[in-house]
Design a protein around this motif. Structure first.
Motif, PDB file in Angstrom:
ATOM      1  N   LEU A  29      35.983  49.675  32.681  1.00  0.00           N
ATOM      2  CA  LEU A  29      36.200  50.066  34.080  1.00  0.00           C
ATOM      3  C   LEU A  29      35.122  51.027  34.558  1.00  0.00           C
ATOM      4  O   LEU A  29      34.645  50.940  35.695  1.00  0.00           O
ATOM      5  CB  LEU A  29      37.578  50.719  34.240  1.00  0.00           C
ATOM      6  N   SER A  30      34.739  51.949  33.682  1.00  0.00           N
ATOM      7  CA  SER A  30      33.664  52.881  34.030  1.00  0.00           C
ATOM      8  C   SER A  30      32.362  52.129  34.265  1.00  0.00           C
ATOM      9  O   SER A  30      31.627  52.405  35.223  1.00  0.00           O
ATOM     10  CB  SER A  30      33.490  53.913  32.921  1.00  0.00           C
ATOM     11  N   ILE A  54      36.224  37.488  34.779  1.00  0.00           N
ATOM     12  CA  ILE A  54      36.195  36.353  33.852  1.00  0.00           C
ATOM     13  C   ILE A  54      36.119  36.843  32.410  1.00  0.00           C
ATOM     14  O   ILE A  54      36.844  36.367  31.522  1.00  0.00           O
ATOM     15  CB  ILE A  54      35.013  35.416  34.184  1.00  0.00           C
ATOM     16  N   LEU A  55      35.263  37.806  32.140  1.00  0.00           N
ATOM     17  CA  LEU A  55      35.124  38.341  30.782  1.00  0.00           C
ATOM     18  C   LEU A  55      36.387  39.048  30.325  1.00  0.00           C
ATOM     19  O   LEU A  55      36.823  38.897  29.172  1.00  0.00           O
ATOM     20  CB  LEU A  55      33.933  39.302  30.722  1.00  0.00           C
ATOM     21  N   GLN A  56      36.999  39.822  31.197  1.00  0.00           N
ATOM     22  CA  GLN A  56      38.202  40.559  30.847  1.00  0.00           C
ATOM     23  C   GLN A  56      39.360  39.625  30.494  1.00  0.00           C
ATOM     24  O   GLN A  56      40.191  39.950  29.645  1.00  0.00           O
ATOM     25  CB  GLN A  56      38.620  41.465  32.014  1.00  0.00           C
ATOM     26  N   GLU A 173      50.204  38.966  31.624  1.00  0.00           N
ATOM     27  CA  GLU A 173      50.413  39.971  32.655  1.00  0.00           C
ATOM     28  C   GLU A 173      49.252  40.971  32.685  1.00  0.00           C
ATOM     29  O   GLU A 173      48.861  41.465  33.735  1.00  0.00           O
ATOM     30  CB  GLU A 173      51.741  40.702  32.414  1.00  0.00           C
ATOM     31  N   SER A 174      48.697  41.260  31.491  1.00  0.00           N
ATOM     32  CA  SER A 174      47.561  42.179  31.433  1.00  0.00           C
ATOM     33  C   SER A 174      46.357  41.614  32.171  1.00  0.00           C
ATOM     34  O   SER A 174      45.536  42.350  32.723  1.00  0.00           O
ATOM     35  CB  SER A 174      47.190  42.489  29.983  1.00  0.00           C
ATOM     36  N   SER A 178      44.235  43.390  35.154  1.00  0.00           N
ATOM     37  CA  SER A 178      42.775  43.452  35.151  1.00  0.00           C
ATOM     38  C   SER A 178      42.210  42.887  36.446  1.00  0.00           C
ATOM     39  O   SER A 178      41.280  43.450  37.044  1.00  0.00           O
ATOM     40  CB  SER A 178      42.227  42.694  33.954  1.00  0.00           C
ATOM     41  N   LEU A 179      42.778  41.767  36.907  1.00  0.00           N
ATOM     42  CA  LEU A 179      42.312  41.152  38.151  1.00  0.00           C
ATOM     43  C   LEU A 179      42.619  42.042  39.350  1.00  0.00           C
ATOM     44  O   LEU A 179      41.824  42.132  40.297  1.00  0.00           O
ATOM     45  CB  LEU A 179      42.964  39.776  38.326  1.00  0.00           C
ATOM     46  N   ALA A 180      43.773  42.709  39.316  1.00  0.00           N
ATOM     47  CA  ALA A 180      44.136  43.618  40.410  1.00  0.00           C
ATOM     48  C   ALA A 180      43.158  44.784  40.500  1.00  0.00           C
ATOM     49  O   ALA A 180      42.721  45.178  41.597  1.00  0.00           O
ATOM     50  CB  ALA A 180      45.552  44.133  40.208  1.00  0.00           C
TER      51      ALA A 180
END
Length: 448
Positions: A29-30, A54-56, A173-174, A178-180
């Motif tokens: 995220l950083s 996409i990677l996440q 759900e994770s 991540s998308l949010a």
């Protein structure tokens, strides 16, 4: 004991993995924040955010349809494995599609079990331009996708979808979280980019207005200079015209003994016009040649030059000179110009009066080492508001006046260390008093 040891070891491994995963998520995220901060355009913002999602999510493809605040430009960005594309979409068709989508269904990211549930799917057949670049196709419909809006508090900027092309792939759900996070970061970055564009546009517009204002000021300055020059020349020409009329009158009456004086005055003023225009053409400041002169004699000279003019035809000029002589060190032409302007204004102010009268009084104050001249008329006078701005800016009470005469007077008074005072009221005339310093020398030579 073995079972307890294994369970404890598993718990330690899971905690360690969770901790490492959290640290990894924070680091990612950083990294995303830093990358978005450094991205310089909307295309980079979109493609970076899409690849991050996409990677996440361990996906192999994703797309985002996005637009500007005014919905004038529509684009679709797609990433399939290592292939990245950004394509313009037709404005009218895409806008029509966007208007029909219920965005409230996607305020929170959600997983759809089939591509057929994608909000754009039912429009693809009707719009091959979009279907051509869409990374999923209806030949493999049962592909789960994670969908999220890219939006701020009051605006939607796009819709993003991420997934695989494998119908057996799974989304967690994770992945939605991540998308949010990606959508939220992207929406803030897009909002800032739009604000930057608006600010730049406003700055460019302001700069254009400033440039136009500068040009208008230049034109206005040229107009002021032209008007001031015209005003100065008119006074010289007025003296020439007045003396020419008197010259014609005396020639007709065969009074030849008076001809030389009028001719000399006209020649003198024509020379002054030549000097004035020569300075202008040389682009040098108009010269000021100070000399010792007698002020009362100069006033008499000006009165003699003005009385023959049509403007003073019915005007009675009463001059009360002081006792003795008033030595004054000043530019002869400028002081005459000052007196011309003030007396012309006084004569114009008396227009329409049954008796038109101008009184001129000079006084010398040896103790204060100065002298004064008062010019009083019985004309229309000034109102209080006009007194505030007279001599400070372009001001005139004449229907055809341009307001430069008094400005010229103020410049001449200031350049000769003078002080001016005005007493007036509407309908009761005006009394203008000017004080000048006396010259140190007691002898002076007056040049006509």
């Amino acid at each position: 004991e073995i079972r307890q040891s294994v369970e404890k070891a598993i718990q330690i491994i899971q905690d360690t993995r969770a901790e490492k995963s959290s640290v990894s998520q924070l680091n990612r995220l950083s990294d995303l924040s830093q990358i978005l901060y450094k991205a310089g355009d909307q295309k980079s913002l979109v493609t970076i955010s899409l690849r991050y999602a996409i990677l996440q999510m361990n996906a192999d493809r994703g797309c985002m349809i996005y637009w500007d605040k005014k919905k004038n430009n529509f684009k679709i960005a797609t990433i399939v494995i290592d292939d990245t594309r950004v394509v313009d979409l037709p404005k009218e068709k895409t806008n029509e599609i966007i208007q029909q989508i219920d965005f409230s269904l996607f305020f929170e990211p959600k997983i759809i079990s089939s591509i057929r549930s994608h909000p754009l799917f039912k429009y693809l057949d009707k719009n091959p331009e979009i279907k051509e670049v869409f990374p999923w196709h209806d030949d493999n419909p049962n592909v789960p996708l994670a969908i999220s809006l890219v939006s701020s508090a009051d605006s939607v900027y796009g819709i993003i979808a991420v997934g695989n092309n494998d119908r057996h792939s799974t989304l967690r759900e994770s992945d939605l979280k991540s998308l949010a996070i990606t959508s939220g970061s992207l929406s803030l970055s897009l909002e800032n980019s739009f604000l930057l564009e608006e600010t730049q546009a406003a700055y460019d517009k302001l700069k254009d207005i400033q440039d136009e204002t500068i040009q208008l000021e230049k034109m206005a300055t040229r107009g002021e200079i032209s008007a001031e020059i015209g005003h100065e020349l008119n006074n010289f020409v007025g003296v020439v015209a007045g003396n020419l009329s008197l010259l014609e009158h005396h020639i007709k009456n065969k009074n030849y003994d008076k001809v030389d004086g009028y001719v000399d005055t006209m020649i003198d003023n024509i020379e002054k016009i030549k000097k004035f225009t020569s300075n202008l053409m040389d682009l040098t400041p108009i010269s000021s040649e100070k000399e010792l002169l007698y002020f009362d004699k100069l006033v008499s000279e000006v009165i003699n030059n003005l009385e023959p003019q049509k403007r003073f035809e019915d005007v009675f000029i009463e001059f009360h000179p002081t006792e003795g002589e008033i030595p004054f060190e000043a530019d002869h032409t400028q002081i005459k110009q000052l007196l011309f302007n003030l007396l012309n204004n006084a004569a114009d102010a008396t227009e329409g009066k049954d008796v038109r009268k101008i009184s001129i009084i000079t006084e010398k104050n040896e103790s204060k080492k100065n002298f004064s001249i008062s010019i009083e008329d019985n004309g229309s006078g000034f109102d209080p508001d006009s007194l505030e701005v007279a001599f400070k800016e372009q001001f005139t009470t004449k229907p055809t006046g341009h307001g430069f005469g008094l400005m010229v007077c103020k410049k001449i008074i200031d350049s000769n260390n003078g002080v001016i005072n005005i007493e007036s009221s509407p309908g009761s005339g005006a009394n203008i008093t000017i004080e000048f310093p006396l010259a140190v020398e007691k002898t002076a030579v007056l040049t006509s």
